[in-house]
Design an enzyme around this catalytic site. Structure first.
Site, mmCIF file in Angstrom:
data_model
loop_
_atom_site.group_PDB
_atom_site.id
_atom_site.type_symbol
_atom_site.label_atom_id
_atom_site.label_comp_id
_atom_site.label_asym_id
_atom_site.label_seq_id
_atom_site.Cartn_x
_atom_site.Cartn_y
_atom_site.Cartn_z
ATOM 1 N N ASP A 1 4.774 21.415 46.531
ATOM 2 C CA ASP A 1 4.077 21.396 47.829
ATOM 3 C C ASP A 1 3.018 22.505 47.836
ATOM 4 O O ASP A 1 2.322 22.645 46.836
ATOM 5 C CB ASP A 1 5.089 21.546 48.975
ATOM 6 C CG ASP A 1 4.520 21.115 50.306
ATOM 7 O OD1 ASP A 1 3.991 21.976 51.031
ATOM 8 O OD2 ASP A 1 4.561 19.912 50.595
ATOM 9 N N TYR B 1 -2.823 24.471 56.738
ATOM 10 C CA TYR B 1 -3.451 23.196 56.423
ATOM 11 C C TYR B 1 -4.937 23.237 56.750
ATOM 12 O O TYR B 1 -5.772 22.776 55.981
ATOM 13 C CB TYR B 1 -2.766 22.055 57.192
ATOM 14 C CG TYR B 1 -1.475 21.625 56.553
ATOM 15 C CD1 TYR B 1 -0.327 22.384 56.704
ATOM 16 C CD2 TYR B 1 -1.402 20.488 55.764
ATOM 17 C CE1 TYR B 1 0.857 22.020 56.085
ATOM 18 C CE2 TYR B 1 -0.218 20.100 55.155
ATOM 19 C CZ TYR B 1 0.909 20.883 55.316
ATOM 20 O OH TYR B 1 2.074 20.515 54.695
ATOM 21 N N HIS C 1 10.664 14.972 46.962
ATOM 22 C CA HIS C 1 9.741 16.083 47.174
ATOM 23 C C HIS C 1 10.427 17.446 47.169
ATOM 24 O O HIS C 1 9.903 18.417 46.637
ATOM 25 C CB HIS C 1 9.016 15.848 48.499
ATOM 26 C CG HIS C 1 8.001 16.856 48.834
ATOM 27 N ND1 HIS C 1 6.734 16.851 48.295
ATOM 28 C CD2 HIS C 1 8.036 17.929 49.651
ATOM 29 C CE1 HIS C 1 6.044 17.864 48.774
ATOM 30 N NE2 HIS C 1 6.815 18.542 49.612
#
Lengths: 476, 468
Positions: free
Chosen positions: B231, B381, B438
């Site tokens: 990630d 982000y 993930h």
């Protein structure tokens, strides 16, 4: 000569005698059908639906009564709200961020302080109840609407029924300032000839006091059908429609579904396809020779620089749309539990969609166009009805089927249409493009000021445009 | 002779084109510059920065617990649509069960003790307090030294994701893994996540985080170390390998995204299904990526709403989540469901308890809750993505550090080795893992540990004769 040959010759001549008229009929029939088809306006299927919980009851007629309704509140509800406001946890904004990262939490704290200490929900409930509210069950769910008739109609004047549909994150409350301008124009400084309205503002199912659908698949077509049924139930055969945001989609669907019932369609936002080679060429040329591709100078000013305004800015502002169209239950969960979170989420739109330059302001420019009372009343409607999640599901139900959200171009919109183009609307659609879908545009106005929440922000401008449009239609 | 002239001209043109092509397409092997910054509140003070490393313990209070319980008790839920499972997001019927467990059975006090079983520290770097876990091996065989390993988490995870894998790396022998390589593990929290202070200034992106962590490793006295991440950890560790290639012995990734796509990629997407060999695709690549529209484009659009809104309006979307623990849980749990197995959205309970236990999931959520860090975590982000994907300088630079990639089958993005090796030019190991998604470290710690160990084994063998 055998009997057979006699029969054959008889058949042959009979055949001739029969064949010719039959062929003529056939060809004639096809011709007549083709001629009719050319002139018959195509419509979208009305369909049917059931949105209540569980199975649709097989027996029994649906209860079609229209029941008066009053919004109520309680001490418990207000205390619960106050408790949540008091315990709100804020994260400090980045230095110099203004509204670029979203709703600035320093300003949010001021809003929440006002909400806790000065905002009076009981008083606002009385304000909401000043217009008559009703509930009626259609397709298994309770539909809420307000119905305002003019208190005084001069002799001989016709009262035009007008259905006004809100959007997200708005509500029927957005129309509270414009309603008196439409039901009693003379009393408000407007004197637009013979036009007087009775206004019906429903809440979209899943929004505010309209029950939320319990089944999947509730889209704008279902809404359009339900609103037609509503108008029918109220005794109207022909009526005007007005809408922006989702209201624009719904009313356009209504016009394509039952054009014979729609006297006129007035929109303050329209969606048209931006795809296609022809459109791309038009966009590229429009930057230099707008007149060549049917764009006016005002169009050019509002649309260019194209990539900046139509792609970057849209991407920047459409995060909410993306998450609501894919994971509405996740996005709405916290907002249904935290009034502060709900306010930040909703009020961010009232800031940026009213004026894009508000992003640079520490207070998002909210109080320059609206009062905190009216902004919070709209938020409270989502809060007390717990409808934020169902309101977001509307995005998934519609966008997954039709990402472009454009009206059915094959069918087109043939009812008389009026378009009010506000300068700060999220996206500008020029007349040249609108014409492709709206085949019967009676008025197209460049409004001098105002953004997305036109009825809320510039009620007088919008009312004047609606009246002008309706006057022209009535003369037709 | 004119013919010869034309032919010569043609040869020159072709040569010229080929040379220009090579010049343009060859990715420059420059390093990424270290990013200086100061992220503290207000003006940077003139005084020297305090560089002490202070021990840290997670704490809780009755007040904190009572506040949480009050909010859980007053939670307002919305009934899901009939038969919607997890298709509209986290199913609120299942969420109610989670909240009930959270309120009545989950013990935060006990979990705090679990968190505190590994030594934690804080130190100020570039103006903000950086939190990290530092676990040394309990015993080292004679003559062997522990290899420093930096492990970086992502969103919506935390340092806690590594709690199951840490013992497998610091004490492999006790867990049935060979003890040829033993690690001391450092798991920092990304600034703005958990117990690391959030930056107060705009602009803190992955390169800033990599620079901060680089300073951290130097401050801890490590001149050479390994880096592991998935990630955001993938990007931060990649940047770290680009900033300090002489200090990063090896880079291990469980997510390896390639953001700099070009014509070559487009061609391989169009034709890769029919001519996999031509584009270097293996069977597993074809299985995971095609039909491309359905498996990659639609799935990405369906799952990236959160990234879109967090990359544009993080303060708005995070606001309610910082105020409603139930909303926070719904938002975070949805990822632990769908990113572990995309088919889980067809289950009424999102399949969450098939691979994780509620205690672990809620502990991770509590880290976001008690530190109030959901908003700052989302800002990361925007800082990284606001100008679009593929636009930043570091995305065009390659990585020359020895790299190991563990490709898990249920990972959200599948990157074939053929694409990865354009960026990671020194891939030492690339393995398709048999299962897992993930959150690899939390879900399949043994598999991930084994892959890390075999990767380090290869690097150590090579390093011995390939010293720069």
């Amino acid at each position: 000569e055998t009997i057979l040959s006699r029969i054959r010759s008889f058949e042959y001549s009979q055949k001739n005698a029969v064949l010719v008229p039959v062929t003529a009929l056939g060809v004639g029939g096809v011709l007549v059908y083709w001629l009719r088809c050319r002139h018959k306006i195509k419509t979208i299927e009305m369909g049917d639906g059931w949105w209540g919980s569980g199975e649709r009851p097989l027996k029994g007629q649906e209860d079609e009564s229209i029941r008066p309704f009053k919004i109520e509140t309680s001490d418990k509800e207000i205390e619960d709200l106050h408790r949540r406001l008091e315990q709100a946890r804020f994260a400090p904004p980045l230095e110099g961020a203004a509204f670029h990262y979203g709703f600035n939490s320093n300003y949010l704290q001021k809003v929440v302080a006002y909400w806790r200490n000065q905002f009076n929900w009981r008083k606002q409930v009385e304000v909401l109840n000043k217009y008559p509210h009703f509930l009626t069950t259609i397709e298994g769910i309770d539909i809420h609407f307000i119905h305002v008739k003019p208190s005084y109609v001069p002799h001989g004047r016709a009262v035009q029924p007008l259905l006004m549909v809100h959007g997200w994150p708005g509500s029927f409350y957005e129309f509270y300032k414009i309603i008196p301008l439409l039901t009693e124009p003379a009393g408000h400084g407007l004197n637009e000839g013979d036009v007087v309205f009775e206004v019906i503002c429903p809440s979209i199912p899943g929004y505010g006091f309209s029950e939320a659908p319990h089944q999947k698949g509730f889209d704008t077509i279902a809404t359009a059908r339900i609103f037609h049924k509503l108008m029918n139930r109220l005794g109207f055969k022909k009526y005007y429609l007005q809408g922006g945001d989702w209201g624009s989609r719904i009313t356009t669907d209504m016009a394509q579904m039952l054009p014979q019932s729609v006297k006129g369609l007035h929109l303050n936002l329209i969606f048209v396809s931006r795809q296609g080679l022809k459109r791309m060429i038009s966009v590229m040329l429009g930057a230099y020779v707008p007149w060549l591709v049917g764009l006016t100078r005002e169009d050019a000013q509002r649309m260019y620089p194209f990539i900046q305004k139509n792609i970057y800015e849209l991407l920047r502002e459409s995060g909410y749309l993306h998450i609501q169209a894919t994971k509405p239950d996740t996005a709405g969960c916290g907002l249904n539990d935290s009034p502060v979170g709900l306010a930040a989420y909703i009020l961010e739109k009232f800031s940026t969609w009213t004026d894009k330059s508000f992003l640079h302001r520490d207070d998002g420019g909210l109080e320059s166009k609206y009062s905190l009372d009216e902004l919070l009343t709209n938020v409270m409607i989502y809060w007390v009805t717990s409808s934020i999640v169902s309101s977001m599901r509307y995005y998934k139900e519609n966008i997954s089927k039709d990402p472009g959200l454009t009206a059915n171009a094959r069918i087109g919109v043939h009812v008389p249409t009026g378009i009010a183009a506000f300068p700060q609307e999220i996206v500008h659609t020029p007349h040249a493009w609108a014409k492709e879908i709206f085949r019967n545009i009676i008025t197209y106005s460049y409004m001098p000021r105002g953004g997305h929440f036109a009825a809320f922000e510039e009620p007088k401008l919008l009312a004047q445009d609606i009246m002008e449009f309706v006057r022209k239609v009535e003369k037709l | 002779s004119s013919l010869a002239g034309i032919m010569l001209l043609e040869v020159f043109l072709v040569l010229g084109t080929v040379i220009i092509y090579f010049l343009l397409s060859r990715k420059r092997e420059e390093t990424l510059p270290f990013r200086e910054g100061w992220w503290g509140k207000g003006q940077k003070p003139d005084a020297e920065e305090d560089t002490t490393i202070r021990p840290f313990k997670v704490e809780t209070t009755e007040e904190e617990l009572n506040d949480l319980f009050r909010r859980l008790d007053q939670a307002r839920f919305t009934e899901p649509l009939e038969n919607s499972c997890f298709h509209y997001g986290t199913n609120s019927v299942y969420l109610r069960k989670v909240v009930s467990y959270w309120r009545k059975q989950f013990s935060w006090k006990k979990q705090v003790e679990v968190l505190n079983k590994y030594p934690q520290f804080k130190t100020k770097i570039q103006g903000i307090d950086i939190h990290f876990v530092h676990v040394k091996p309990p015993h080292l065989p004679e003559g062997q030294s522990a290899k420093p390993l930096l492990m970086v988490h992502g969103w919506p995870g935390s340092f806690y994701e590594f709690y199951k894998i840490i013992p497998l790396l610091t004490d492999p022998a006790s867990h049935g893994l060979g003890d040829e390589h033993i690690f001391e593990v450092i798991c920092p929290s990304i600034p703005g996540y958990g117990f690391s202070e959030a930056p107060h200034k705009t602009g803190f992106n992955s390169v800033s985080a990599a620079s901060v962590f680089y300073e951290l490793m130097l401050r801890l006295g490590f001149n050479e170390f390994y880096a592991q991440g998935g990630d955001w950890g993938w990007l931060i560790c990649t940047n770290l390998a680009q900033i300090a290639p002489n200090h990063v012995k090896g880079l291990h990734l469980n997510l390896a995204s390639v953001t700099n796509m070009g014509f070559r990629h487009l061609l391989s997407i169009l034709l890769g299904r029919y001519l996999p060999g031509l584009f270097g695709f293996q069977d597993e690549d074809v299985r995971q990526m095609f039909p491309f529209l359905k498996k990659v484009v639609y799935r990405t659009l369906l799952e990236s709403g959160y990234a879109h809104i967090q990359a544009t309006k993080p303060d708005t979307v995070g606001c309610g989540l910082n105020d409603s623990p139930v909303g926070l849980a719904a938002y975070i749990l949805e990822k632990f469901s769908t990113w572990t197995d995309v088919e889980f959205h067809n289950l009424e309970d999102g399949g969450l308890e098939r691979k994780f236990n509620l205690d672990d999931l809620l502990t991770n959520i509590m880290i976001y809750w008690v530190s109030g860090s959901i908003v700052s975590s989302m800002r990361f982000y925007k800082e990284n993505l606001q100008n679009g994907i593929g636009t930043q300088k570091h995305e065009r630079l390659t990585v020359q550090v020895p790299t190991g990639i563990a490709s898990f089958p249920n990972e959200v993005i599948h990157t074939p080795q053929a694409w990865a090796q354009k960026k990671y030019t020194n891939i030492v190991s690339f393995h398709f893992m048999p299962r897992g998604g993930h959150f690899a470290a939390l879900e399949e710690p043994e598999l991930l540990a084994q892959d890390i160990l075999q990767f380090v084994g290869k690097v150590e063998k090579e390093q011995l004769w390939r010293k720069k």
